[in-house]
Design a protein around this motif. Structure first.
Motif, short mmCIF file in Angstrom:
data_model
loop_
_atom_site.label_atom_id
_atom_site.label_comp_id
_atom_site.label_asym_id
_atom_site.label_seq_id
_atom_site.Cartn_x
_atom_site.Cartn_y
_atom_site.Cartn_z
N TYR A 1 30.58 56.50 36.17
CA TYR A 1 29.55 56.52 37.03
C TYR A 1 28.49 57.87 37.17
O TYR A 1 27.82 58.09 37.67
N ALA B 1 32.75 47.15 41.23
CA ALA B 1 32.68 45.98 42.10
C ALA B 1 31.19 45.30 41.99
O ALA B 1 31.42 44.06 42.06
N GLU B 2 30.11 45.94 42.01
CA GLU B 2 28.80 45.33 42.15
C GLU B 2 28.15 45.19 40.76
O GLU B 2 27.97 45.98 39.90
N HIS B 3 28.12 43.82 40.36
CA HIS B 3 27.41 43.57 39.29
C HIS B 3 26.12 44.44 38.86
O HIS B 3 25.75 45.05 37.78
N ASP B 4 25.31 44.66 39.90
CA ASP B 4 23.80 45.10 39.48
C ASP B 4 24.19 46.57 39.44
O ASP B 4 23.85 47.31 38.62
N GLN B 5 25.31 47.37 40.04
CA GLN B 5 25.55 48.57 39.49
C GLN B 5 26.10 48.71 38.16
O GLN B 5 25.67 49.70 37.46
N ARG C 1 25.34 46.87 35.67
CA ARG C 1 24.36 46.47 34.70
C ARG C 1 23.51 48.06 34.67
O ARG C 1 23.08 48.24 33.76
N ASP C 2 23.35 48.46 35.86
CA ASP C 2 22.64 49.83 35.93
C ASP C 2 23.32 51.00 35.03
O ASP C 2 22.54 51.66 34.19
N HIS D 1 37.27 43.33 38.79
CA HIS D 1 36.62 41.73 39.31
C HIS D 1 36.25 41.21 38.20
O HIS D 1 35.46 41.70 37.19
N ARG E 1 34.11 38.32 36.25
CA ARG E 1 32.79 37.92 36.40
C ARG E 1 32.60 36.57 35.73
O ARG E 1 33.26 36.24 34.62
N GLU F 1 27.03 36.65 33.91
CA GLU F 1 26.97 37.99 34.18
C GLU F 1 27.41 39.11 33.09
O GLU F 1 26.88 39.96 33.05
#
Length: 273
Positions: free
Chosen positions: A142, A173-177, A179-180, A223, A225, A229
């Protein structure tokens, strides 16, 4: 060494951070790939999930084989000599540096993990050929900019690097995170660098059930995907043939008996233009 020795204190701190009362993803995976670094709770959870979905063992083992083929391709055919392996996991056979330095002895590898158990075993990852170099960073996925800055102690980030993130992004957990994080890491690497990703996928009812059972075990959740994704992590990159495929289908080698096996894990290699 005295009781006040910093190395002893560091070792004690690592031991204190290791929780053996709950299953642990690195130990759990190590059990599935035939390693020795796991506890009873990991084996119990692993056996329970194998009863639900025996194919998860194939996912673990073929994902490890994918790592080897990807590294051999990059070191042998693309001339990559620098590897940044994030989410290292526990040492087993054919770790990234072993595969890369077998092909190109001058390869440099930086391993990154924030897990205290992995840190406790990090010395096994720090062997190297005389011509090359390996290093281990106790750092967090992170904090991509901090990882890149610390990696500069071993890698030359003005030259191409292969960024390896295998079976790790599912913990975000969050796909957008997720990817970022990938985007920010690749942004710090030069043109000609590569991204290598593999992860378990929600491509069968069995895998979804296994994921749910694992996540209810008390372990840090993972998680699964969709294939789309997984593919999205490679947006803006040039995919190496055959693209985003089941890990067994990515450039299987002539002696690879798993090449025809269908598994719920997809991977790819992409080049930064």
């Amino acid at each position: 060494m005295s009781e006040h020795d910093p190395q002893l204190a560091a070792a004690a701190d690592i031991r204190a951070r290791i929780d053996t009362s709950k299953p642990h993803s690195a130990r759990f995976w190590n059990y599935f790939v035939g390693g020795k670094d796991h506890y009873e709770i990991d084996r119990e959870t692993g056996d329970h999930i194998k009863d639900i979905f025996p194919g998860l063992v194939d996912v673990a083992r073929t994902s490890r084989q994918f790592l080897g083929r990807a590294v051999r391709h990059l070191a042998g055919e693309q001339g990559i000599r620098q590897f940044l392996d994030i989410g290292t996991g526990l040492p087993t056979a054919d770790n990234t540096h072993e595969v890369a330095q077998r092909v190109a002895p001058d390869s440099r590898i930086v391993y990154v993990d924030s897990d205290p158990l992995v840190l406790a075993h990090a010395r096994a990852l720090l062997t190297s050929t005389p011509e090359g170099r390996t290093a281990y960073l106790d750092a967090d996925l992170y904090a991509p900019e901090e990882i890149l800055k610390a990696a500069e102690g071993t890698l030359d980030l003005s030259r191409p690097v292969a960024l390896m993130i295998l079976n790790t992004l599912g913990h975000v957990a969050e796909h957008d995170q997720a990817r970022d994080l990938v985007t920010r890491l690749m942004a710090g690497l030069p043109s000609g660098s590569y991204l290598v990703i593999s992860d378990s996928t929600s491509t069968s009812e069995g895998m979804i059930a296994a994921s749910q059972a694992y996540n209810s075990s008390g372990a840090v959740p993972y998680h699964v995907r969709s294939v789309d994704e997984i593919a999205a992590f490679f947006d803006g990159l040039e995919l190496v043939e055959p693209g985003v495929v089941q890990v067994t289908k990515w450039r299987p080698e002539s002696d690879d008996t798993a090449g025809t096996m269908a598994v719920d894990a997809y991977g790819a290699v992409g080049r930064k233009p």
